[in-house]
Structures are given as C-alpha cells and as structure tokens.
Design a protein around this motif. Structure first.
Motif, PDB file in Angstrom:
ATOM      1  N   TRP A  52       0.828  -1.210   0.000  1.00 31.68           N
ATOM      2  CA  TRP A  52       0.000   0.000   0.000  1.00 31.68           C
ATOM      3  C   TRP A  52       0.862   1.261   0.000  1.00 31.68           C
ATOM      4  O   TRP A  52       0.529   2.246  -0.658  1.00 31.68           O
ATOM      5  CB  TRP A  52      -0.939  -0.017   1.206  1.00 31.68           C
ATOM      6  N   THR A  53       1.960   1.230   0.741  1.00 31.56           N
ATOM      7  CA  THR A  53       2.829   2.405   0.786  1.00 31.56           C
ATOM      8  C   THR A  53       3.451   2.681  -0.578  1.00 31.56           C
ATOM      9  O   THR A  53       3.466   3.828  -1.056  1.00 31.56           O
ATOM     10  CB  THR A  53       3.939   2.215   1.836  1.00 31.56           C
ATOM     11  N   GLN A  56       0.781   3.883  -3.085  1.00 32.17           N
ATOM     12  CA  GLN A  56       0.303   5.221  -2.759  1.00 32.17           C
ATOM     13  C   GLN A  56       1.330   6.272  -3.164  1.00 32.17           C
ATOM     14  O   GLN A  56       0.971   7.357  -3.650  1.00 32.17           O
ATOM     15  CB  GLN A  56       0.001   5.322  -1.259  1.00 32.17           C
ATOM     16  N   ASN A  59       1.013   6.422  -6.994  1.00 29.45           N
ATOM     17  CA  ASN A  59      -0.264   6.941  -7.495  1.00 29.45           C
ATOM     18  C   ASN A  59      -1.121   7.356  -6.300  1.00 29.45           C
ATOM     19  O   ASN A  59      -1.529   6.499  -5.510  1.00 29.45           O
ATOM     20  CB  ASN A  59      -0.992   5.884  -8.336  1.00 29.45           C
ATOM     21  N   ARG A  60      -1.396   8.643  -6.186  1.00 26.76           N
ATOM     22  CA  ARG A  60      -2.077   9.182  -5.015  1.00 26.76           C
ATOM     23  C   ARG A  60      -3.523   8.729  -4.872  1.00 26.76           C
ATOM     24  O   ARG A  60      -4.148   8.957  -3.828  1.00 26.76           O
ATOM     25  CB  ARG A  60      -2.038  10.714  -5.053  1.00 26.76           C
ATOM     26  N   THR A  61      -4.084   8.110  -5.896  1.00 29.19           N
ATOM     27  CA  THR A  61      -5.479   7.673  -5.807  1.00 29.19           C
ATOM     28  C   THR A  61      -5.612   6.255  -5.262  1.00 29.19           C
ATOM     29  O   THR A  61      -6.723   5.784  -5.042  1.00 29.19           O
ATOM     30  CB  THR A  61      -6.152   7.734  -7.195  1.00 29.19           C
ATOM     31  N   PHE A  62      -4.493   5.575  -5.048  1.00 35.61           N
ATOM     32  CA  PHE A  62      -4.577   4.171  -4.634  1.00 35.61           C
ATOM     33  C   PHE A  62      -5.335   4.018  -3.315  1.00 35.61           C
ATOM     34  O   PHE A  62      -6.201   3.155  -3.182  1.00 35.61           O
ATOM     35  CB  PHE A  62      -3.180   3.555  -4.519  1.00 35.61           C
ATOM     36  N   LEU A  63      -4.995   4.825  -2.327  1.00 34.96           N
ATOM     37  CA  LEU A  63      -5.650   4.714  -1.024  1.00 34.96           C
ATOM     38  C   LEU A  63      -6.849   5.649  -0.890  1.00 34.96           C
ATOM     39  O   LEU A  63      -7.302   5.919   0.227  1.00 34.96           O
ATOM     40  CB  LEU A  63      -4.647   5.002   0.097  1.00 34.96           C
ATOM     41  N   SER A  64      -7.358   6.126  -2.009  1.00 31.50           N
ATOM     42  CA  SER A  64      -8.579   6.935  -1.962  1.00 31.50           C
ATOM     43  C   SER A  64      -9.755   6.065  -1.548  1.00 31.50           C
ATOM     44  O   SER A  64      -9.760   4.850  -1.741  1.00 31.50           O
ATOM     45  CB  SER A  64      -8.853   7.571  -3.316  1.00 31.50           C
ATOM     46  N   ASN A  67     -11.223   3.993  -4.501  1.00 29.00           N
ATOM     47  CA  ASN A  67     -10.479   2.803  -4.906  1.00 29.00           C
ATOM     48  C   ASN A  67     -10.587   1.695  -3.866  1.00 29.00           C
ATOM     49  O   ASN A  67     -10.665   0.507  -4.209  1.00 29.00           O
ATOM     50  CB  ASN A  67      -9.006   3.150  -5.142  1.00 29.00           C
ATOM     51  N   SER A 371      -4.700  -6.046  -4.153  1.00 31.76           N
ATOM     52  CA  SER A 371      -4.022  -4.752  -4.015  1.00 31.76           C
ATOM     53  C   SER A 371      -2.955  -4.605  -5.090  1.00 31.76           C
ATOM     54  O   SER A 371      -2.791  -3.532  -5.685  1.00 31.76           O
ATOM     55  CB  SER A 371      -3.390  -4.635  -2.626  1.00 31.76           C
ATOM     56  N   GLY A 375      -3.206  -1.754  -7.884  1.00 32.01           N
ATOM     57  CA  GLY A 375      -2.129  -0.783  -7.987  1.00 32.01           C
ATOM     58  C   GLY A 375      -1.501  -0.742  -9.365  1.00 32.01           C
ATOM     59  O   GLY A 375      -1.243   0.334  -9.913  1.00 32.01           O
TER      60      GLY A 375
END
Length: 414
Positions: A52-53, A56, A59-64, A67, A371, A375
């Motif tokens: 996840w790190t 993220q 791509n800043r939308t991964f942990l939105s 998503n 994930s 991603g």
C-alpha cells in the motif's frame, strides 16, 4: 507419583505458555514467538503495509476511498475460493478445481434464472448445492479409492470446465437481469452508514467478550489469564481501527453488503476452526493424520467435510462473480482464478504442509493479491507485471513458511 501440593500451574512453569498481563508482556511474547519461528500474520500484515505504501507513493489515488471501495468488491468472489482452499490446505491436501467449480456454479445460476425463469433464490440454491455435491464426490474418491487430491481435482478442473461450456450451450455469455436482487447486491447495495458503525461496535464488543470469557475460563482452571486492562486496550484499538475504516469508506459509497457477507463467512469459519471440535480435528489431521486417527478422530469424515466446504465456497464465489459481472461467461473461473485462490491462502499464512493457518488467511491473502492488481492497473501496467509480482510474493511466502517451520521444530514449537 502424586502432584506436589500447591505446585504452580503448568503454564506458569513455562514462559511460552504465560498469558500476557500488560502491553509490554504482549510485545515481549510476540517477539519471542517470532524469534522461535511462529510468525503468525506478521509477514502478511507487513506485506500489505509495504504494498500500500509503494502504490500510494506511485499513485495518489490508490488509497482513496473510491479505490478502496472498489477493492472491497473485487476481493470477494476469489476470496470465497481462497476460504475453501484454506480448509483443504489445513488437512494437507489441495483442490485445483475451485475455478472450474465456480464457473459451473455461475453457469447454473444464469441458466436457472434466465433460461428457466426461476426465482433468484432457487438459482443460488441449485448452484451451491451442485458445489456441495462435487465436494462430496471428491471426498468419496479420496477416502474410498485413495485417489490423490492433486490428481482427482486436476481431473475435476478439466471435467467441470467442459460442463460449464456445455451448460452455456456455446453462448459466450448469458446476461443476468440487471434489476435482479443478486446483481444489485453485488454492485449497488451498501450498508447504511449508521449500521456500519453499529457493526464496528459489535465487532469490538465481540472481541472483548471472547477475551473475557476465555480469561475467566482459564482463571477457573487455575491458569494465567489476560488482564482486564489489556483486554480493554486491545478492544479499544480494534474499535478505533474499525470506526476509522467505516468513516473513510463512507466518504464515498460506503461499506458494500457483499464485502460484509465475505467478512461474516470468514468470522464464522474462524469460530468453527478455532472453537469447535470439528475445527480441532481439522488441525489435528493436518498436523499428523495417523496420530489423529489413534486419538479417536474420524479422519475420513474430516477429509470429506473439508472437500465439501471447499467446493461449496467455490460455488458461492462463482455465484458472486456472475452477479458482479451481471453475466456468466465461458471465461468465468478460468485464467488465473485457481492460482490466485491458492496463492491467496498461502500468502495469507496457511501452511502448505498442513495444520497451520486460519480463516483470516483468505481475507488477508486475497487483499494482498487484489491490491497488487489494483495498484498496477492504476499505473497503467499490463497483466504481465501482475503475474510476475504475484509470483514473486508467493515464492517469498512459501519460503518464509518453510523457514518458520524449521525454526519452530528447532525451538520445540512443532
């Protein structure tokens, strides 16, 4: 030889068996278990944090919230397959046909609903029943005719793929009615925000109640038990994490009912495997079938039930896969579905050697795999990278399992 009067309880004579009293005791006990090779869920949690790190940062939308809601939908169909694989791996066996069984159940669901015009519940019941019968056949073949599970389920993989194509009668896809409750459930139904918070509170309360009952039982038997303060602290941390998760998902669409269904099945199977006679028998058979037989366990019955559970969960996964796509296709359950289900169970912490793992392995393992897929999709990379990355993660998971197994044996943890 009589027991010495006022001698300390057995668990008080061995620090490995002591129940932690404080947070510091819990940390020291966890470090000791890791040092002795009992890694538990630590590798998979660490893997999720790293994955996840990295995504993220790329791509800043991964942990939105959007998503993560999509991710909660995507993990469910294959997650059910992985839950079934966990069951068979716990007894040291394998099922290579879960993908084909899910494809057959999807085809049955579509044919009963569309071609024969029957209600949704009848279609679902027929598909799940077919999966249970397939599992029973596997159990009979394994117990009565000593056909290795690898060979038997490999034959099932091919045979049921043919059954799936035959059921669809040459059609590439059979579309499910979009206004049916099944399709709506898999695409548009979300838990009301207030009810999601209630579920979070109930879950934390359940953790506290289970810990309190367990502590009371241990104290009644004269054993050490977890302190009340530590129980409260643990439950409060779980409550805070769940409330935050619900809040974050509710920023967009919320918590999907389909995801809640999967979580409910995981919790039920966790209880069955960890708190019932059947669950203890599963672990015993996976650890040493002959010792389990000598202890009075009906080993053949255990094998039959785990095959039935595996195929039944595969059928449920197939029904939900068809509902998610609003169609049953010739490719449902094919491709990498089998391998993803098996990989999820292993990556989640279920041992290939049998006897170790939990129902949460399916949830955590499929979360890792999906994930990675999500991603890489956000990074506009094709599926070749997903296969390579997933394969690398699987190799690491198996290597860790093998290393931990040798370390446990060296430290007397079995």
């Amino acid at each position: 030889m009589t027991r010495v009067e006022n001698a300390p309880a057995v668990d008080l004579q061995d620090e490995r068996l002591l129940a932690p009293k404080t947070l510091g005791d819990s940390v020291r006990a966890a470090v000791r278990r890791v040092r002795d090779g009992d890694l538990g869920m630590l590798p998979v949690f660490g893997g999720i944090i790293v994955i996840w790190t990295v995504f993220q940062l790329l791509n800043r939308t991964f942990l939105s919230s959007t998503n993560l809601v999509n991710l909660s939908f995507d993990i469910v169909p294959v997650g059910f397959l992985a839950l079934g694989i966990v069951c068979v791996l716990l007894v040291g066996q394998i099922d290579l046909s879960v993908g084909s069984v899910s494809g057959v159940s999807a085809a049955i669901t579509a044919m009963v609903m569309v071609q024969y015009g029957q209600p949704t519940w009848i279609a679902i019941a027929a598909a799940v029943a077919a999966g249970s019968v397939i599992g029973w056949v596997y159990g009979q073949g394994f117990n009565r005719f000593a056909v290795p599970s690898f060979v038997m389920t490999l034959a099932g993989l091919l045979a049921f793929l043919g059954v799936q194509l035959w059921l669809l009668r040459g059609q590439n896809a059979v579309n499910l009615p979009y206004d049916s409750n099944l399709v709506q459930f898999a695409q548009l139904w979300f838990v009301p925000a207030w009810l999601a918070y209630v579920f979070a509170v109930l879950a934390a309360a359940g953790v506290f109640a289970a810990g309190w009952i367990g502590a009371r039982t241990r104290r009644a038997a004269g054993l050490s038990a977890v302190s009340m303060r530590l129980l409260v602290m643990r439950s409060a941390l779980i409550l805070a994490a769940l409330v935050f998760a619900v809040y974050y998902l509710n920023r967009t669409r919320g918590v999907a009912w389909m995801f809640m269904l999967f979580v409910a099945f995981v919790l039920v199977m966790h209880y069955v495997l960890s708190r019932t006679k059947f669950g203890r028998s599963v672990y015993a058979v996976g650890g040493n079938p002959e010792a389990a037989r000598r202890a009075g366990i009906n080993v053949k019955r255990v094998y039959s039930w785990v095959f039935v559970l595996c195929s039944t969960f595969a059928a449920i996964g197939g029904v939900l896969a068809a509902a998610r796509l609003a169609a049953a296709t010739q490719s449902t359950g094919t491709g990498d579905v089998n391998l993803n289900a098996i990989a999820a169970a292993v990556i989640g912490g279920t041992s290939l050697f049998g006897g170790r793992g939990s129902a949460f392995s399916a949830l955590l393992g499929i979360l890792v795999i999906q994930s990675i897929s999500s991603g890489l999709t956000l990074l506009n990379l094709d599926s070749s990278y997903r296969f390579m990355v997933t394969g690398a993660v699987l190799v690491v998971a198996v290597a860790l399992d093998s290393f931990a197994r040798r370390s446990r044996q060296a430290h007397g943890r079995g």
